[in-house]
Design a protein around this motif. Structure first.
Motif, PDB file in Angstrom:
ATOM      1  N   MET A  19     -74.859 -12.778  77.275  1.00 21.75           N
ATOM      2  CA  MET A  19     -73.969 -12.245  76.251  1.00 21.75           C
ATOM      3  C   MET A  19     -74.755 -11.526  75.170  1.00 21.75           C
ATOM      4  O   MET A  19     -74.347 -10.473  74.664  1.00 21.75           O
ATOM      5  N   LEU A  20     -75.901 -12.065  74.807  1.00 32.27           N
ATOM      6  CA  LEU A  20     -76.729 -11.438  73.781  1.00 32.27           C
ATOM      7  C   LEU A  20     -77.248 -10.074  74.221  1.00 32.27           C
ATOM      8  O   LEU A  20     -77.516  -9.203  73.391  1.00 32.27           O
ATOM      9  N   GLN A  21     -77.383  -9.875  75.530  1.00 31.78           N
ATOM     10  CA  GLN A  21     -77.890  -8.595  76.031  1.00 31.78           C
ATOM     11  C   GLN A  21     -76.968  -7.433  75.681  1.00 31.78           C
ATOM     12  O   GLN A  21     -77.412  -6.280  75.669  1.00 31.78           O
ATOM     13  N   VAL A  22     -75.693  -7.682  75.411  1.00 30.25           N
ATOM     14  CA  VAL A  22     -74.773  -6.599  75.067  1.00 30.25           C
ATOM     15  C   VAL A  22     -74.436  -6.610  73.575  1.00 30.25           C
ATOM     16  O   VAL A  22     -73.505  -5.952  73.128  1.00 30.25           O
ATOM     17  N   THR A  23     -75.192  -7.351  72.777  1.00 32.54           N
ATOM     18  CA  THR A  23     -74.979  -7.444  71.335  1.00 32.54           C
ATOM     19  C   THR A  23     -75.879  -6.447  70.614  1.00 32.54           C
ATOM     20  O   THR A  23     -77.087  -6.418  70.861  1.00 32.54           O
ATOM     21  N   PRO A  24     -75.345  -5.603  69.732  1.00 27.56           N
ATOM     22  CA  PRO A  24     -76.164  -4.608  69.039  1.00 27.56           C
ATOM     23  C   PRO A  24     -77.358  -5.235  68.314  1.00 27.56           C
ATOM     24  O   PRO A  24     -77.226  -6.252  67.626  1.00 27.56           O
ATOM     25  N   GLY A  25     -78.530  -4.613  68.507  1.00 27.23           N
ATOM     26  CA  GLY A  25     -79.732  -5.049  67.816  1.00 27.23           C
ATOM     27  C   GLY A  25     -80.491  -6.162  68.483  1.00 27.23           C
ATOM     28  O   GLY A  25     -81.566  -6.551  68.013  1.00 27.23           O
ATOM     29  N   VAL A  26     -79.970  -6.708  69.598  1.00 24.07           N
ATOM     30  CA  VAL A  26     -80.596  -7.860  70.244  1.00 24.07           C
ATOM     31  C   VAL A  26     -81.054  -7.485  71.648  1.00 24.07           C
ATOM     32  O   VAL A  26     -80.336  -6.817  72.390  1.00 24.07           O
ATOM     33  N   THR A  27     -82.246  -7.934  72.013  1.00 23.96           N
ATOM     34  CA  THR A  27     -82.791  -7.740  73.351  1.00 23.96           C
ATOM     35  C   THR A  27     -83.398  -9.057  73.818  1.00 23.96           C
ATOM     36  O   THR A  27     -84.030  -9.764  73.025  1.00 23.96           O
ATOM     37  N   ILE A  28     -83.192  -9.390  75.073  1.00 20.83           N
ATOM     38  CA  ILE A  28     -83.796 -10.594  75.659  1.00 20.83           C
ATOM     39  C   ILE A  28     -84.785 -10.145  76.718  1.00 20.83           C
ATOM     40  O   ILE A  28     -84.413  -9.478  77.689  1.00 20.83           O
ATOM     41  N   ILE A  29     -86.051 -10.500  76.531  1.00 20.66           N
ATOM     42  CA  ILE A  29     -87.095 -10.149  77.494  1.00 20.66           C
ATOM     43  C   ILE A  29     -87.644 -11.429  78.094  1.00 20.66           C
ATOM     44  O   ILE A  29     -88.323 -12.199  77.415  1.00 20.66           O
ATOM     45  N   ASP A  30     -87.295 -11.673  79.367  1.00 32.38           N
ATOM     46  CA  ASP A  30     -87.753 -12.869  80.069  1.00 32.38           C
ATOM     47  C   ASP A  30     -87.450 -14.128  79.253  1.00 32.38           C
ATOM     48  O   ASP A  30     -88.318 -14.964  79.009  1.00 32.38           O
ATOM     49  N   ASN A  31     -86.187 -14.245  78.812  1.00 28.45           N
ATOM     50  CA  ASN A  31     -85.665 -15.381  78.046  1.00 28.45           C
ATOM     51  C   ASN A  31     -86.125 -15.423  76.594  1.00 28.45           C
ATOM     52  O   ASN A  31     -85.730 -16.340  75.861  1.00 28.45           O
ATOM     53  N   GLU A  32     -86.920 -14.469  76.151  1.00 26.18           N
ATOM     54  CA  GLU A  32     -87.393 -14.470  74.765  1.00 26.18           C
ATOM     55  C   GLU A  32     -86.571 -13.479  73.946  1.00 26.18           C
ATOM     56  O   GLU A  32     -86.466 -12.306  74.295  1.00 26.18           O
ATOM     57  N   PRO A  33     -85.962 -13.932  72.825  1.00 28.00           N
ATOM     58  CA  PRO A  33     -85.095 -13.060  72.038  1.00 28.00           C
ATOM     59  C   PRO A  33     -85.884 -12.137  71.108  1.00 28.00           C
ATOM     60  O   PRO A  33     -86.827 -12.565  70.442  1.00 28.00           O
ATOM     61  N   GLN A  34     -85.476 -10.874  71.089  1.00 23.25           N
ATOM     62  CA  GLN A  34     -85.954  -9.896  70.108  1.00 23.25           C
ATOM     63  C   GLN A  34     -84.773  -9.474  69.244  1.00 23.25           C
ATOM     64  O   GLN A  34     -83.680  -9.260  69.749  1.00 23.25           O
ATOM     65  N   ILE A  35     -84.980  -9.343  67.941  1.00 18.84           N
ATOM     66  CA  ILE A  35     -84.008  -8.723  67.060  1.00 18.84           C
ATOM     67  C   ILE A  35     -84.690  -7.544  66.377  1.00 18.84           C
ATOM     68  O   ILE A  35     -85.685  -7.710  65.675  1.00 18.84           O
ATOM     69  N   ARG A  36     -84.192  -6.340  66.679  1.00 20.26           N
ATOM     70  CA  ARG A  36     -84.710  -5.104  66.071  1.00 20.26           C
ATOM     71  C   ARG A  36     -86.224  -4.980  66.220  1.00 20.26           C
ATOM     72  O   ARG A  36     -86.938  -4.665  65.271  1.00 20.26           O
ATOM     73  N   SER A  37     -86.725  -5.263  67.434  1.00 20.01           N
ATOM     74  CA  SER A  37     -88.146  -5.093  67.780  1.00 20.01           C
ATOM     75  C   SER A  37     -89.077  -5.951  66.936  1.00 20.01           C
ATOM     76  O   SER A  37     -90.257  -5.640  66.792  1.00 20.01           O
ATOM     77  N   GLY A  38     -88.551  -7.069  66.393  1.00 20.06           N
ATOM     78  CA  GLY A  38     -89.387  -7.931  65.574  1.00 20.06           C
ATOM     79  C   GLY A  38     -90.381  -8.753  66.359  1.00 20.06           C
ATOM     80  O   GLY A  38     -91.287  -9.340  65.782  1.00 20.06           O
ATOM     81  N   SER A  39     -90.249  -8.806  67.681  1.00 19.85           N
ATOM     82  CA  SER A  39     -91.189  -9.548  68.512  1.00 19.85           C
ATOM     83  C   SER A  39     -91.312  -8.870  69.860  1.00 19.85           C
ATOM     84  O   SER A  39     -90.481  -8.041  70.230  1.00 19.85           O
ATOM     85  N   GLY A  40     -92.345  -9.250  70.589  1.00 27.17           N
ATOM     86  CA  GLY A  40     -92.580  -8.668  71.901  1.00 27.17           C
ATOM     87  C   GLY A  40     -92.395  -9.703  72.981  1.00 27.17           C
ATOM     88  O   GLY A  40     -91.355 -10.339  73.077  1.00 27.17           O
TER      89      GLY A  40
END
Length: 782
Positions: free
Chosen positions: A131-152
């Motif tokens: 669900m988070l994958q379709v939320t603006p500003g949020v990306t999940i990379i291999d189960n790790e959450p990113q908000i606005r590119s704040g983490s890799g």
């Protein structure tokens, strides 16, 4: 009831929600002279007034304001019970996470997305990250959450996004990693996502934002829901990568919910079972190789899990305002996970030998709490959580952790003390983590056993002036100790929100953040396949500050109502922590001492903008809901030439941004995608519903250079280099859903995820799932 003065009169009563019948604590009740009070925990109010004519106003965030004209005689004791109706406007959605008390979405000083449970259910969401994958500003990379590119990507250790269930953290105690399938989503009130540094209220790990799951309590009418589903994976679009011979892999499961009031007791029971045969095939290995686990090597990338949750809350009628409760969640799973694909063609959906890990996981949390609402607008809350996580893994990856968390919070609304629209929130937090694993051999004092503690105090003030200007100020001090090593931080935040015109809100915010390293980042020592990970006991905390300017504009286009939100933001990091390749062990170690290690990598900056639109339309039997968003970020290293540390052997160059990155153009940080588009549109018409979700992520320009070097030099041939050349335009993924009501209480749906069956990787060397067809049956009993 006490004696009544000969010169005064009283009005009293109970305020309830008109639809659910639940009592409403914290409702502002006042007359035309602004003399007032607030309802207690049972919705009860009592107001002393002079005899005569009065206009009594009942005001509560998210509800339509109600006015009642009354005439009071001397010594009269008038009872007036009131029902309040929910506002239909999207700007009046009530949120809690921004200030740890109820506020209107239009009044908060930070960026926030609110996801309602209907969308989660319609998508047949089995774990929250989908669900988070379709939320603006949020990306999940291999189960790790990113908000606005704040983490890799950090190989599962350390999160810059705090994950909460009912305001309490639920990250693992050792690695600071979320287990998405553990989160109970059957009984969700709503999900709130704060974007930007949130450490003042939520502490370490909230460096880039917060994801808070707020669970629901029973309404007056009992409710039971049962959902059954089954699904089938399509063949991957790359024909030579199909590994199954007989039949495609299947998924299936069920969930249930029962919610009811039993006199003064609230009871919620929910559960979930999920089985997935998996789209990742078994390893291809030499049967004579005894270093592998023969009981698991023939298994696909499967998952079987079950979860049950029980929530209890007791209201005490003889002690108005007092509530106690207990929330629990118990979870069991068996699954496999793979770190590296075998190759980029025939082995795209197979793991590299030695990179498949089998996990037998047990987890639970127990949350006792007590709340008391006083008659003067105060609220005391004492909440605790024991979160236990036990992972029995192959590849010498097993780990165990217990997190003991306690928080006392006092919130004061000053309306009843003749200071309108002022709220203070004070809290103190204590956390104790005990973790044990062979992974954490980097702790030389007591190999494998680790302890971390936190003690924090915070204070936030929120004041509204002239019904237009909202100002928020906050401060937090937190002390952190891990295996005898101490650090502390004091940080501040401020924000304002100004109502420019009807449905137009301008906001600005500044917040500092910090994150103490996790046990995993400091002490982990392990390997997966040919990749080795080394500890760094000298790792220091990272800090940041976040600045944002935003405009929220409500709109009405015919029957379509909603709001558009535009945000400009900048976040700067100090002592930024990243996993970095180098020679961290002696040359006598396996792999010549080469591997990854968490390092402070200097300073970094993320600037960007985000536009999101949320809309709602209802015409007769048709209802339309939409959510759209575009996020642009520019995440860069500010110190690309800075040496992070020294390698063990002078033969290897000391690492910095330039010699560890695959693409240094523009000094873009690793594992970031600069452009992200998100969208979901849902349409309900009479008995039918139809919806489509879409997400686009631009190309990930920069990754760890070592992965491409190992591939091109033939040391670890994965085909990654050619894959990245062939797939450098980004990925657009669409999901489709539709269905109809068989009757008033049952619904049948078809959900297709990855509609176009794209072969894509969010994280290099980890392929995502091919197209999946799912049939869902849902029945509701009221």
């Amino acid at each position: 009831m006490g004696p009544v003065s000969s010169q005064t009169a009283f009005i009293e009563g109970v305020v309830k929600d008109a639809s659910s019948g639940n009592t409403l604590p914290g409702v502002n009740v006042f007359d035309q002279n602004k003399k007032g009070t607030t309802t207690d925990g049972n919705g009860y109010y009592k107001l002393e007034l002079q005899p005569g004519e009065h206009i009594i106003t009942f005001s509560f965030i998210g509800y339509k304001t109600h006015e009642k004209r009354v005439s009071l005689q001397e010594k009269e004791q008038l009872t007036q019970n009131v029902q309040l109706f929910l506002e239909a406007e999207l700007l009046d959605v009530v949120v809690v996470s921004a200030g740890k008390f109820e506020q209107s979405l239009s009044d908060i000083t930070v960026s926030m997305e609110v996801i309602k449970p209907k969308l989660i259910q319609d998508r047949n969401t089995t774990t929250l990250e989908s669900m988070l994958q379709v939320t603006p500003g949020v990306t999940i990379i291999d189960n790790e959450p990113q908000i606005r590119s704040g983490s890799g990507f950090s190989f599962g250790a350390g999160s810059r996004v705090q994950i909460l269930i009912d305001d309490l953290p639920i990250l693992s105690g050792d690695a600071g990693r979320p287990t998405w399938s553990y989160l109970p989503i059957e009984n969700l009130e709503q999900m709130e996502i704060i974007k930007g540094a949130s450490s003042v209220l939520y502490g370490s790990s909230a460096l880039s934002g917060v994801i808070n799951l707020r669970t629901a309590y029973p309404r007056e009418t009992p409710r039971t829901e049962v959902t059954l589903f089954t699904g089938r994976y399509s063949d991957p679009s790359i024909e030579e990568s199909v590994w199954w011979n007989e039949s495609n892999s299947l998924i299936g499961g069920l969930s249930f919910l029962h919610s009811r009031k039993i006199q003064s007791l609230d009871l919620v029971v929910s559960g979930n079972y999920f089985g997935d045969q998996g789209y990742i095939g078994p390893e291809i290995i030499d049967p004579a190789d005894s270093s592998f686990y023969p009981e698991h090597i023939s298994r696909n990338g499967f998952e079987n899990r079950g979860r049950i949750s029980v929530s209890l809350r007791k209201n005490f009628e003889k002690t108005p305002g007092l509530k106690i409760g207990l929330n629990t969640n118990f979870y069991k799973s068996k699954s496999t996970a793979t770190l590296l694909w075998l190759n980029a063609d025939t082995g795209l959906y197979r793991p590299s030998p030695g990179s498949l890990t089998f996990t037998d996981q047990d987890a639970y949390h127990i949350d006792p709490f007590i709340e008391y609402y006083s008659n003067n607008g105060g609220k005391h809350a004492l909440r605790s959580r024991l979160y236990s996580l036990d992972n029995l893994n192959t590849n010498n990856q097993s780990n165990f952790s217990d997190v003991w968390y306690s928080e006392y919070q006092y919130t004061q609304h000053f309306d009843s003390l003749s200071i309108p629209d002022l709220v203070s929130t004070f809290g103190t937090v204590y956390e104790d983590v005990n973790a044990e694993s062979d992974l954490f051999a980097g702790n030389d004092g007591d190999a494998g056993k680790n302890n971390a503690t936190k003690l924090a105090f915070y204070l936030q003030l929120d004041k509204k002036f002239f019904d237009k200007l909202s100002i928020s100020l906050g401060v937090r001090n937190e002390n952190f100790e891990i295996n005898g090593l101490n650090e502390s931080a004091t940080i501040f935040r401020s924000g304002l929100n100004y109502k420019l015109a009807e449905a137009s809100f301008l906001r600005a915010s500044f917040g500092q953040g910090f994150r103490f390293p996790s046990i995993g980042e400091k002490f982990i020592k392990t390997n997966v396949s040919s990749l080795f990970i080394y500890p760094n006991t000298d790792l220091r905390s990272e800090k940041s500050w976040n600045l944002e300017l935003g405009l929220k504009q409500g709109f009405k286009l015919g029957q379509l109502k909603g709001f558009a939100d535009l945000a400009l933001f900048q976040q700067e990091f100090e002592r930024f922590i990243e996993f970095t390749f180098g020679q961290w062990g002696p040359i006598s170690d396996p792999g010549l001492g080469l591997g990854f290690r968490s390092l402070n990598t200097g300073d970094a900056r993320v600037t960007g903008l985000e536009l999101s639109i949320v809309g709602f339309q209802k015409i007769n039997d048709m209802e339309l809901n939409l959510m759209l968003g575009y996020t642009y970020t520019k995440p860069i290293s500010l110190t690309p030439n800075e040496l992070y540390t020294e390698n063990e052997d002078p033969f290897w160059p000391d690492p910095n941004y330039l010699n560890t990155s695959s693409d240094t153009a523009g000094h873009i940080l690793k594992y970031r995608m600069q452009h992200a588009i998100r969208g979901d549109i849902g349409l309900d018409y009479k008995k039918f519903h139809l919806g489509i979700s879409g997400r686009y992520n631009s190309n990930m320009a920069n990754i760890d250079r070592i992965f491409e070097d190992l591939d091109t030099q033939g040391i670890l041939e994965t085909g990654l280099t050619q894959w990245r050349k062939d797939n450098n335009k980004g990925d657009a993924i669409f999901d489709l859903r539709g269905g109809f009501k068989l009757n008033e209480n049952t619904k049948l749906s078809l959900i297709i995820t990855n509609l176009l069956n794209r072969a894509y990787a969010m994280r290099p060397l980890a392929i995502e799932a091919p197209r999946l067809f799912t049939i869902q049956f849902k029945s509701t009993i009221k």
